[in-house]
Design a protein around this motif. Structure first.
Motif, PDB file in Angstrom:
ATOM      1  N   ILE A 108       1.144  -7.365 -10.300  1.00 64.18           N
ATOM      2  CA  ILE A 108       2.300  -7.562  -9.420  1.00 64.18           C
ATOM      3  C   ILE A 108       1.906  -8.526  -8.304  1.00 64.18           C
ATOM      4  O   ILE A 108       0.920  -8.281  -7.589  1.00 64.18           O
ATOM      5  CB  ILE A 108       2.740  -6.195  -8.829  1.00 64.18           C
ATOM      6  N   PRO A 109       2.643  -9.633  -8.152  1.00 67.48           N
ATOM      7  CA  PRO A 109       2.276 -10.558  -7.056  1.00 67.48           C
ATOM      8  C   PRO A 109       2.631  -9.923  -5.717  1.00 67.48           C
ATOM      9  O   PRO A 109       3.686  -9.315  -5.587  1.00 67.48           O
ATOM     10  CB  PRO A 109       3.141 -11.788  -7.328  1.00 67.48           C
ATOM     11  N   ILE A 110       1.744 -10.086  -4.744  1.00 64.16           N
ATOM     12  CA  ILE A 110       2.042  -9.515  -3.426  1.00 64.16           C
ATOM     13  C   ILE A 110       3.165 -10.311  -2.764  1.00 64.16           C
ATOM     14  O   ILE A 110       3.918  -9.800  -1.953  1.00 64.16           O
ATOM     15  CB  ILE A 110       0.758  -9.494  -2.555  1.00 64.16           C
ATOM     16  N   ASN A 111       3.273 -11.594  -3.136  1.00 68.14           N
ATOM     17  CA  ASN A 111       4.308 -12.453  -2.568  1.00 68.14           C
ATOM     18  C   ASN A 111       4.709 -13.454  -3.654  1.00 68.14           C
ATOM     19  O   ASN A 111       3.922 -14.323  -4.027  1.00 68.14           O
ATOM     20  CB  ASN A 111       3.731 -13.167  -1.334  1.00 68.14           C
ATOM     21  N   GLU A 112       5.923 -13.299  -4.160  1.00 65.89           N
ATOM     22  CA  GLU A 112       6.369 -14.151  -5.288  1.00 65.89           C
ATOM     23  C   GLU A 112       6.487 -15.621  -4.900  1.00 65.89           C
ATOM     24  O   GLU A 112       6.552 -16.488  -5.753  1.00 65.89           O
ATOM     25  CB  GLU A 112       7.725 -13.669  -5.787  1.00 65.89           C
ATOM     26  N   LYS A 123      -2.609  -0.761 -12.680  1.00 70.12           N
ATOM     27  CA  LYS A 123      -1.762  -1.687 -11.905  1.00 70.12           C
ATOM     28  C   LYS A 123      -2.625  -2.456 -10.910  1.00 70.12           C
ATOM     29  O   LYS A 123      -3.549  -1.884 -10.314  1.00 70.12           O
ATOM     30  CB  LYS A 123      -0.746  -0.881 -11.090  1.00 70.12           C
ATOM     31  N   PHE A 124      -2.251  -3.721 -10.722  1.00 65.82           N
ATOM     32  CA  PHE A 124      -3.008  -4.583  -9.810  1.00 65.82           C
ATOM     33  C   PHE A 124      -2.024  -5.329  -8.913  1.00 65.82           C
ATOM     34  O   PHE A 124      -1.064  -5.924  -9.423  1.00 65.82           O
ATOM     35  CB  PHE A 124      -3.843  -5.602 -10.600  1.00 65.82           C
ATOM     36  N   ILE A 125      -2.273  -5.307  -7.622  1.00 68.97           N
ATOM     37  CA  ILE A 125      -1.474  -6.099  -6.691  1.00 68.97           C
ATOM     38  C   ILE A 125      -2.297  -7.369  -6.424  1.00 68.97           C
ATOM     39  O   ILE A 125      -3.459  -7.279  -6.003  1.00 68.97           O
ATOM     40  CB  ILE A 125      -1.234  -5.338  -5.353  1.00 68.97           C
ATOM     41  N   VAL A 126      -1.695  -8.515  -6.677  1.00 67.76           N
ATOM     42  CA  VAL A 126      -2.471  -9.758  -6.668  1.00 67.76           C
ATOM     43  C   VAL A 126      -2.058 -10.645  -5.493  1.00 67.76           C
ATOM     44  O   VAL A 126      -0.914 -11.110  -5.423  1.00 67.76           O
ATOM     45  CB  VAL A 126      -2.290 -10.506  -8.012  1.00 67.76           C
ATOM     46  N   ALA A 127      -3.002 -10.849  -4.579  1.00 67.56           N
ATOM     47  CA  ALA A 127      -2.725 -11.665  -3.389  1.00 67.56           C
ATOM     48  C   ALA A 127      -3.384 -13.028  -3.540  1.00 67.56           C
ATOM     49  O   ALA A 127      -4.479 -13.276  -3.033  1.00 67.56           O
ATOM     50  CB  ALA A 127      -3.222 -10.941  -2.138  1.00 67.56           C
ATOM     51  N   THR A 128      -2.718 -13.898  -4.279  1.00 65.82           N
ATOM     52  CA  THR A 128      -3.127 -15.306  -4.387  1.00 65.82           C
ATOM     53  C   THR A 128      -1.960 -16.065  -5.000  1.00 65.82           C
ATOM     54  O   THR A 128      -0.859 -15.513  -5.181  1.00 65.82           O
ATOM     55  CB  THR A 128      -4.438 -15.472  -5.203  1.00 65.82           C
ATOM     56  N   GLU A 129      -2.193 -17.336  -5.355  1.00 65.88           N
ATOM     57  CA  GLU A 129      -1.156 -18.158  -5.981  1.00 65.88           C
ATOM     58  C   GLU A 129      -0.718 -17.471  -7.284  1.00 65.88           C
ATOM     59  O   GLU A 129      -1.559 -16.970  -8.051  1.00 65.88           O
ATOM     60  CB  GLU A 129      -1.766 -19.535  -6.254  1.00 65.88           C
ATOM     61  N   LEU A 167       0.828  -1.216   0.000  1.00 68.89           N
ATOM     62  CA  LEU A 167       0.000   0.000   0.000  1.00 68.89           C
ATOM     63  C   LEU A 167       0.859   1.261   0.000  1.00 68.89           C
ATOM     64  O   LEU A 167       0.518   2.258  -0.635  1.00 68.89           O
ATOM     65  CB  LEU A 167      -0.882   0.013   1.243  1.00 68.89           C
ATOM     66  N   LYS A 168       2.018   1.175   0.706  1.00 68.31           N
ATOM     67  CA  LYS A 168       2.911   2.353   0.744  1.00 68.31           C
ATOM     68  C   LYS A 168       3.517   2.590  -0.635  1.00 68.31           C
ATOM     69  O   LYS A 168       3.686   3.708  -1.075  1.00 68.31           O
ATOM     70  CB  LYS A 168       4.049   2.108   1.747  1.00 68.31           C
ATOM     71  N   GLN A 169       3.817   1.490  -1.358  1.00 68.18           N
ATOM     72  CA  GLN A 169       4.490   1.618  -2.663  1.00 68.18           C
ATOM     73  C   GLN A 169       3.540   1.902  -3.810  1.00 68.18           C
ATOM     74  O   GLN A 169       3.901   2.575  -4.759  1.00 68.18           O
ATOM     75  CB  GLN A 169       5.178   0.295  -3.002  1.00 68.18           C
ATOM     76  N   TYR A 170       2.325   1.324  -3.759  1.00 69.35           N
ATOM     77  CA  TYR A 170       1.410   1.422  -4.914  1.00 69.35           C
ATOM     78  C   TYR A 170       0.069   2.000  -4.474  1.00 69.35           C
ATOM     79  O   TYR A 170      -0.891   1.280  -4.243  1.00 69.35           O
ATOM     80  CB  TYR A 170       1.177   0.032  -5.524  1.00 69.35           C
ATOM     81  N   LYS A 171       0.042   3.327  -4.395  1.00 70.27           N
ATOM     82  CA  LYS A 171      -1.162   3.975  -3.857  1.00 70.27           C
ATOM     83  C   LYS A 171      -2.358   3.882  -4.825  1.00 70.27           C
ATOM     84  O   LYS A 171      -3.502   3.827  -4.408  1.00 70.27           O
ATOM     85  CB  LYS A 171      -0.867   5.442  -3.553  1.00 70.27           C
ATOM     86  N   ASN A 172      -2.069   3.871  -6.144  1.00 70.84           N
ATOM     87  CA  ASN A 172      -3.181   3.884  -7.105  1.00 70.84           C
ATOM     88  C   ASN A 172      -3.534   2.524  -7.687  1.00 70.84           C
ATOM     89  O   ASN A 172      -4.340   2.434  -8.612  1.00 70.84           O
ATOM     90  CB  ASN A 172      -2.861   4.849  -8.257  1.00 70.84           C
ATOM     91  N   ALA A 173      -2.898   1.489  -7.176  1.00 73.66           N
ATOM     92  CA  ALA A 173      -3.182   0.152  -7.735  1.00 73.66           C
ATOM     93  C   ALA A 173      -4.456  -0.420  -7.127  1.00 73.66           C
ATOM     94  O   ALA A 173      -4.877  -0.014  -6.037  1.00 73.66           O
ATOM     95  CB  ALA A 173      -2.016  -0.778  -7.443  1.00 73.66           C
ATOM     96  N   ASP A 174      -5.062  -1.384  -7.838  1.00 78.56           N
ATOM     97  CA  ASP A 174      -6.166  -2.161  -7.264  1.00 78.56           C
ATOM     98  C   ASP A 174      -5.553  -3.353  -6.532  1.00 78.56           C
ATOM     99  O   ASP A 174      -4.600  -3.961  -7.039  1.00 78.56           O
ATOM    100  CB  ASP A 174      -7.087  -2.683  -8.380  1.00 78.56           C
ATOM    101  N   PHE A 175      -6.097  -3.677  -5.365  1.00 76.35           N
ATOM    102  CA  PHE A 175      -5.618  -4.825  -4.589  1.00 76.35           C
ATOM    103  C   PHE A 175      -6.636  -5.959  -4.707  1.00 76.35           C
ATOM    104  O   PHE A 175      -7.790  -5.795  -4.313  1.00 76.35           O
ATOM    105  CB  PHE A 175      -5.443  -4.432  -3.113  1.00 76.35           C
TER     106      PHE A 175
END
Ligand code: 13P
Ligand code: SF4
Length: 318
Positions: free
Chosen positions: A267-271, A244-250, A192-200
């Motif tokens: 962008i994966p939230i956790n690679e 931009k989208f931050i993706v929290a899944t597999e 959230l600090k790095q990507y303020k305008n992305a969808d999570f």
């Protein structure tokens, strides 16, 4: 072309074998790119169950994990369901067995049991309803408020459903998926600090789901936080105006997202969020399945007939 045990496999070979065997290939969103590319349909658990129910093909090659192929076999008893690797299991489905559920039910004799589709056929056979991540809230909302509910096996999805439905008498089994449990609250906070305008985009099995709900309620994840099944994520990626989208899944889903939305970035939230079971399915194993008619997933009719009712309720509430 891909080489396997002295055979060169091409997409054409697979296509020809599919026609010869009257087979359809269903692939989950977490499958490796080559497998996604040869699939007839790609989707989440619910969408794939629906495709299995509707297909006219005689054989279903299920590129996913074992409980998904079992579900297809239960709803399509006249079709041959093959999984390319029978070792493709699921840590979440393994977190409860039928003995444990039977004992839990005896402690709550009046409760209705809602099982996430990530369960074995034996556990489904002891359940009143099945659900997937895309219809869990709707399924629980369809149950009268005064009934106790036993929700299993995912505790993070359970906590999310409890929050959304505001039910009392809602009991949650303490199971988890090792991949999604590893996606933690700090990861959302950092992104959230790095990507303020992305969808999570957050899968409700993630351990960060409660934090996401808290941030949404506080306004920090305002309109850009979305808790969704994998197919819900795909639909959102397609329809959103975000770039931009931050993706929290597999992470397997990123291939399809990027392929279908080349002008957006994901962008994966956790690679490291990689499901080793989903990755067991390879192009070579799909080829082997088609050539040798292996490995058949067949649920004994005594269990299948009991598991069919909760699965049919799941398919009708979506
Ligand atoms: P979906 O139904 O959202 O695809 O989830 C399936 C799964 O196994 C998640 O880990
Ligand atoms: Fe099971 Fe988790 Fe893999 Fe999904 S990602 S199949 S819940 S182990």
């Amino acid at each position: 072309m891909m080489k396997t045990e002295n055979v060169l496999i091409s997409v054409r070979d697979i296509e020809q074998l599919k026609q010869k065997n009257d087979a359809v290939i269903l692939a989950h969103n977490y499958q490796i790119p080559e497998v996604q590319d040869i699939a007839d349909y790609i989707g989440d658990s619910l969408a794939l169950s629906k495709k299995a129910e509707k297909t006219s093909a005689k054989t279903i090659i299920f590129c996913g994990v074992h409980f998904m192929a079992e579900t297809a076999s239960i709803i399509c008893p006249d079709k041959k369901v093959l999984i390319p690797d029978p070792e493709a299991g699921c840590s979440l489905a393994s977190s409860i067995n039928s003995y444990e559920l039977d004992k839990w039910k005896k402690e709550h004799p009046n409760a209705l049991v809602v099982s996430y589709v990530n369960t074995t056929a034996e556990v489904k056979a002891l359940s009143d309803y099945c659900c997937t991540s895309s219809n869990a809230v709707k399924v629980v909302n369809s149950i009268p408020k005064d009934r106790e509910v036993l929700f299993l096996p995912d505790m993070f999805l359970g906590a999310y459903v409890a929050e959304m439905t505001k039910r009392e008498n809602f009991y949650i089994w303490p199971g988890e998926c090792h991949v999604h449990a590893g996606i933690r609250a700090e990861e959302i906070n950092n992104m959230l600090k790095q990507y303020k305008n992305a969808d999570f985009l957050i899968h409700p099995e993630c351990s960060c789901t409660s934090n996401a709900l808290y941030l949404m309620a506080k306004g920090d994840l305002n309109k850009n936080g979305h808790i969704l099944s994998t197919e819900g994520m795909m639909n959102h990626a397609r329809n959103s105006n975000a770039e931009k989208f931050i993706v929290a899944t597999e992470t397997g889903i990123l291939y399809r997202m990027q392929k279908e939305n080349p002008n957006k970035s994901f962008i994966p939230i956790n690679e490291n969020a990689v499901c080793k079971y989903m990755k067991k399915i390879t192009m070579e194993k799909v080829y082997n399945s088609l050539i040798n008619n292996v490995y058949e997933v067949k649920v004994p009719e005594g269990i299948a007939s009991k598991a069919r009712t909760p699965i049919e309720k799941m398919l009708s509430i979506s």
